[in-house]
Design an enzyme around this catalytic site. Structure first.
Site, PDB file in Angstrom:
ATOM      1  N   GLY A   1      17.271  50.338  69.231  1.00 24.96           N
ATOM      2  CA  GLY A   1      16.682  49.156  68.602  1.00 24.96           C
ATOM      3  C   GLY A   1      17.543  47.926  68.807  1.00 24.96           C
ATOM      4  O   GLY A   1      17.782  47.153  67.877  1.00 24.96           O
TER       5      GLY A   1
ATOM      6  N   ARG B   1      11.964  50.124  72.280  1.00 19.50           N
ATOM      7  CA  ARG B   1      10.703  50.872  72.393  1.00 19.50           C
ATOM      8  C   ARG B   1       9.720  50.147  73.295  1.00 19.50           C
ATOM      9  O   ARG B   1       9.072  50.760  74.136  1.00 19.50           O
ATOM     10  CB  ARG B   1      10.082  51.076  71.007  1.00 19.50           C
ATOM     11  CG  ARG B   1       8.744  51.825  71.027  1.00 19.50           C
ATOM     12  CD  ARG B   1       8.238  52.091  69.621  1.00 19.50           C
ATOM     13  NE  ARG B   1       7.977  50.871  68.898  1.00 19.50           N
ATOM     14  CZ  ARG B   1       6.816  50.202  68.907  1.00 19.50           C
ATOM     15  NH1 ARG B   1       5.806  50.653  69.641  1.00 19.50           N
ATOM     16  NH2 ARG B   1       6.663  49.106  68.203  1.00 19.50           N
TER      17      ARG B   1
ATOM     18  N   ASP C   1      10.284  55.757  72.780  1.00 16.92           N
ATOM     19  CA  ASP C   1       9.932  55.721  71.358  1.00 16.92           C
ATOM     20  C   ASP C   1      10.788  56.754  70.633  1.00 16.92           C
ATOM     21  O   ASP C   1      10.670  57.955  70.893  1.00 16.92           O
ATOM     22  CB  ASP C   1       8.444  56.032  71.192  1.00 16.92           C
ATOM     23  CG  ASP C   1       7.958  55.918  69.751  1.00 16.92           C
ATOM     24  OD1 ASP C   1       8.803  55.859  68.834  1.00 16.92           O
ATOM     25  OD2 ASP C   1       6.734  55.902  69.555  1.00 16.92           O
TER      26      ASP C   1
ATOM     27  N   TYR D   1       9.799  53.998  53.108  1.00 20.35           N
ATOM     28  CA  TYR D   1      11.032  53.470  53.697  1.00 20.35           C
ATOM     29  C   TYR D   1      12.257  53.983  52.938  1.00 20.35           C
ATOM     30  O   TYR D   1      13.252  54.408  53.548  1.00 20.35           O
ATOM     31  CB  TYR D   1      10.988  51.942  53.675  1.00 20.35           C
ATOM     32  CG  TYR D   1      12.102  51.260  54.412  1.00 20.35           C
ATOM     33  CD1 TYR D   1      12.160  51.273  55.799  1.00 20.35           C
ATOM     34  CD2 TYR D   1      13.098  50.564  53.720  1.00 20.35           C
ATOM     35  CE1 TYR D   1      13.179  50.632  56.487  1.00 20.35           C
ATOM     36  CE2 TYR D   1      14.114  49.917  54.388  1.00 20.35           C
ATOM     37  CZ  TYR D   1      14.157  49.945  55.774  1.00 20.35           C
ATOM     38  OH  TYR D   1      15.174  49.310  56.441  1.00 20.35           O
ATOM     39  N   SER D   2      12.178  53.956  51.603  1.00 26.21           N
ATOM     40  CA  SER D   2      13.297  54.452  50.799  1.00 26.21           C
ATOM     41  C   SER D   2      13.553  55.928  51.060  1.00 26.21           C
ATOM     42  O   SER D   2      14.711  56.364  51.155  1.00 26.21           O
ATOM     43  CB  SER D   2      13.017  54.221  49.306  1.00 26.21           C
ATOM     44  OG  SER D   2      12.924  52.847  49.003  1.00 26.21           O
TER      45      SER D   2
ATOM     46  N   SER E   1      12.890  57.595  53.829  1.00 25.97           N
ATOM     47  CA  SER E   1      13.469  57.763  55.164  1.00 25.97           C
ATOM     48  C   SER E   1      14.938  57.367  55.182  1.00 25.97           C
ATOM     49  O   SER E   1      15.768  58.042  55.803  1.00 25.97           O
ATOM     50  CB  SER E   1      12.683  56.937  56.194  1.00 25.97           C
ATOM     51  OG  SER E   1      12.876  55.541  56.013  1.00 25.97           O
ATOM     52  N   LYS E   2      15.269  56.298  54.501  1.00 24.97           N
ATOM     53  CA  LYS E   2      16.649  55.811  54.532  1.00 24.97           C
ATOM     54  C   LYS E   2      17.569  56.642  53.635  1.00 24.97           C
ATOM     55  O   LYS E   2      18.769  56.768  53.925  1.00 24.97           O
ATOM     56  CB  LYS E   2      16.689  54.337  54.143  1.00 24.97           C
ATOM     57  CG  LYS E   2      16.017  53.422  55.158  1.00 24.97           C
ATOM     58  CD  LYS E   2      16.675  53.527  56.530  1.00 24.97           C
ATOM     59  CE  LYS E   2      16.153  52.511  57.518  1.00 24.97           C
ATOM     60  NZ  LYS E   2      16.861  52.570  58.811  1.00 24.97           N
TER      61      LYS E   2
END
Length: 244
Positions: A11, A36, A63, A156-157, A159-160
């Site tokens: 990224g 990506r 990806d 998101y939370s 995943s992080k």
């Protein structure tokens, strides 16, 4: 001064990843820059780094949520160049929504990209790094949302937060190999991922009363990548202006 050390940054084409690339290039690392879809931006970045710092950059496009594509791209790179000294797992996305309204696709895309990429990117690289029998650095990118949770970001939370757990576990496995594994958890940072509406609402909870800059996150990554951080592993370094 050239360090003869190569770092892969996922990224890397914009935002925090781009700032990390500039910081590490300025310090003498050669880079493997990943994106990506923004290959033109990545090529422009590589050109700028070459002109400003004489940095050698390889470019990879895949990806990170696609396990097979990640494996193929990374194994092809390893066959040509060998294991990198360091890896910065920075690629990530958001798809914010209140949980009752959150679609399955919003959940899956964020988990697959942000957390699934931990396996997809690092699994092909770890054993080559170990086999190189030299010190190494792995730095993952979490978020203040992964540490304390955030309204509208259950996906998101999750995943992080998962990134933090995975980082701490991998750090234990690799510690005796002289490969450190640490996590940087940014707060409210000036990037395209942060809308003005979110910034206006969140700034009240930041004791520093301002948004952070990508370069301030890059500085933390740079330190963890350095020889001076060789006895720091299994840690989460927050860059959030005092939010927590």
């Amino acid at each position: 001064m050239k360090l003869n050390k190569t770092v892969l940054i996922t990224g890397a084409s914009k935002g925090i990843g781009r700032a990390i690339a500039y910081k590490l290039a300025a310090e003498g690392y050669d880079l493997v820059l990943h994106c990506r879809s923004s290959m033109s931006e990545l090529e422009s970045l590589a050109g700028s780094l070459q002109k400003e710092f004489n940095t050698d950059s390889s470019l990879l496009q895949f990806d990170v949520s696609d396990r097979a594509a990640s494996k193929d791209a990374l194994e092809n790179y390893l066959a040509k160049a060998g294991a990198p000294y360091g890896v910065v797992c920075n690629a990530g996305i958001t798809a914010d929504n209140a949980f009752p309204a959150m679609l399955g696709g919003e959940w899956d895309s964020v988990i697959d990209t942000n957390l699934g990429s931990f396996y997809n990117v690092l699994h092909p690289l770890v054993m080559p790094m170990v086999s190189a029998r030299r010190p190494g650095r792995i730095i993952t990118m979490s978020s203040v949302s992964g540490v304390m949770g955030n309204r509208g970001q259950v996906n998101y939370s999750a995943s992080k937060a998962g990134i933090i757990g995975a980082t701490k576990a991998l750090a234990i496995e690799l510690a005796k190999r002289n490969i450190t594994v640490n996590c940087v958890a940014p707060g409210l940072i000036e990037t395209d991922m942060v809308s003005q509406e979110l910034a206006d609402a969140a700034i009240k909870s930041v004791p520093a009363q301002r948004m952070g800059k990508p370069e301030e996150v890059a500085a933390a990554v740079s330190f963890l990548m350095s020889e001076g951080a060789s006895y720091i592993t299994r840690q989460v370094i927050s860059v959030n202006g005092g939010m927590i």
